[in-house]
Design a protein around this motif. Structure first.
Motif: not given
Length: 482
Positions: A349-370
């Motif tokens: 039931g949580a809400e993702v206020r920003t982020g929440g997903e991987r960024l791009g297809r290469a590299g282990y990037f993950f968006a800053p998530t609130v």
């Protein structure tokens, strides 16, 4: 010698010699920004580990008997070399760990400062004379405990090893350092500074290998007198149990899940911006990272809005690229953990206020998530996220906030924001943590102790207390005269 990626050829350091080891086994070193293999790390055989232990035993005898003034000179020389090489060490660190180059270079410089601090502290490891009966000279001596088996993780490739190395060498101990196979070249460059500074052979030995194999052999060896570990709670408990089986003391700096209490009288925007800056440092891969944001209900929306804004201002990218303020996660394991924890929170039931997903297809990037509206049963409120996830939970009263903050078995760091001296003092008394920062999210400093309570470990690193684990206190009673 370097690879095509500008990454150095990794070697172990045993008995004063750089070597590949006798097992012939290697593991790949991966650039987390590209997922490309940039080098390999040699894995030690049992014979390599025994050779390192023998070297540490002989190195201890030499180093223990080296006058403290000379020991201090060598350590200061090593610190100077590290400071001079900080730019190159930082570049290597970014290649293998991912953090922005400015962070990596700063970490290398801070590691040099840590070494300087503890080198000087070696001169202050005082004993004492105790008034006693006539004809009796009663004293307390502090002596180095002996060879140390030290184990460090990948999140601070320079700072983590240096906390162990600087304390042990300043106390007069020798080491076998097992550094992370994911960030081996930074550790190698640290050791090179000591070798170039004239540290006697065998005093500092560097190995890599299968963690279970290395820890079992080093801890069981009669050469080892102290086990020093930084890492996860489960692994720390395992190593502490192994050390206990052979009656060896251990120093454990384990994981945390640091609460941030934002009280009703705090400035919510200032608290949010300071918290976000700390949360996304090193992509959240910090044992003391603020990771549970407990905000008074009257401030929750304003705090959240400011935190989301700060998160969206973070520039995620390759750590070597100009302007990057947060690099990739260090490995695929952390990326998958972020995806799992986010999905679990949303499913509850949580809400993702920003982020929440991987960024791009290469590299282990993950968006800053609130995350907001996070229910108590969500895994992110119970498991150390060790990544750029920020769950925000409102509270009604301070009693409730303290119960929530103290409910977990962790007790490494805690943070609080309040304008009330009385409230701050209550938080100091009641928050169950070894480190507390009020009105900021301060990191570890070499001049003051860091360490945890409860499942977050025991013993302290930093400050004058850092040498305690590496010294034995000996009582001497000397009958004078006939």
């Amino acid at each position: 010698m370097t690879t095509d990626h500008g990454y150095p050829a990794v070697r172990m350091h045993i008995a004063g010699e750089w070597c590949q080891g006798g097992s012939g086994r290697t593991a790949p070193v991966v650039d987390p920004a590209t997922e490309e293999t940039i080098g390999t790390v040699p894995l030690a055989s049992a014979a390599d580990l025994d050779r390192a232990l023998d070297a540490a035993a002989e190195g201890f005898r030499v180093w223990r008997d080296t006058p403290v003034v000379r020991r201090t000179e060598i350590l200061h020389t090593a610190a100077g070399l590290l400071a001079e090489r900080a730019g190159e060490v930082g570049r290597i660190m970014t290649l293998e760990q991912g953090k922005p180059l400015a962070e990596a270079t700063g970490e290398a410089r801070r590691a040099a400062d840590t070494l300087r601090w503890h080198a000087d502290d070696a001169r202050r490891a005082y004993g004492r004379i105790i008034p006693s009966a006539p004809g009796i000279l009663l004293s307390v001596r502090r002596e180095p405990i002996g060879p140390v088996a030290a184990f460090v993780p990948w999140n601070f490739p320079a700072g983590g090893p240096m906390r162990k190395i600087s304390s042990a060498l300043s106390a007069g101990c020798s080491l076998v350092l097992k550094a992370s196979e994911e960030t081996p070249a930074t550790a190698m460059e640290l050791v090179r500074c000591f070798a170039d500074a004239g540290l006697p052979a065998g005093v500092l030995n560097l190995v890599f290998g299968e963690p279970a194999e290395v820890s079992a052999r080093l801890i069981a060896s009669p050469v080892t007198r102290l086990v020093a570990f930084t890492g996860s709670v489960p692994v720390g408990k395992l190593l502490a149990a192994r050390a206990g089986e052979v009656m060896k003391p251990s120093l454990m700096e384990l994981g945390g899940h640091a609460p941030v209490l934002v009280c009703a009288d705090a400035d919510p925007v200032q608290a949010a911006r300071r918290s976000a800056r700390a949360k996304f440092a090193n992509a959240g891969q910090v044992c003391t990272s603020p990771s549970r944001f407990l905000v008074h209900e009257s401030l929750a929306e304003e705090f959240t809005a400011a935190f989301v804004k700060a998160a969206e201002e973070v520039v995620v990218g390759d750590g070597l690229a100009e302007g990057t303020t947060m690099g990739p996660l260090a490995n695929e394991r952390r990326l998958r953990a972020m995806e799992r924890l986010t999905a679990d929170a949303v499913a509850h039931g949580a809400e993702v206020r920003t982020g929440g997903e991987r960024l791009g297809r290469a590299g282990y990037f993950f968006a800053p998530t609130v995350l907001t509206d996070v229910p108590a049963q969500a895994a992110v409120l119970h498991e150390e996220p060790f990544g750029p996830l920020a769950p925000i939970v409102p509270f009604t009263g301070l009693d409730e906030a303290l119960r929530t903050a103290n409910a977990l078995p962790y007790g490494l760091a805690a943070y609080a924001f309040t304008e009330s001296a009385a409230t701050a003092e209550r938080l100091v008394r009641e928050l169950e943590a070894g480190i507390l920062s009020v009105n900021h999210c301060g990191g570890s400093v070499h001049e003051a102790p860091s360490g945890g309570v409860k499942d977050s470990g025991y013993g302290r690193e930093g400050g004058p207390e850092a040498l305690d684990a590496y010294l034995v206190t000996k009582r001497v009673s000397h009958l004078l005269g006939p």
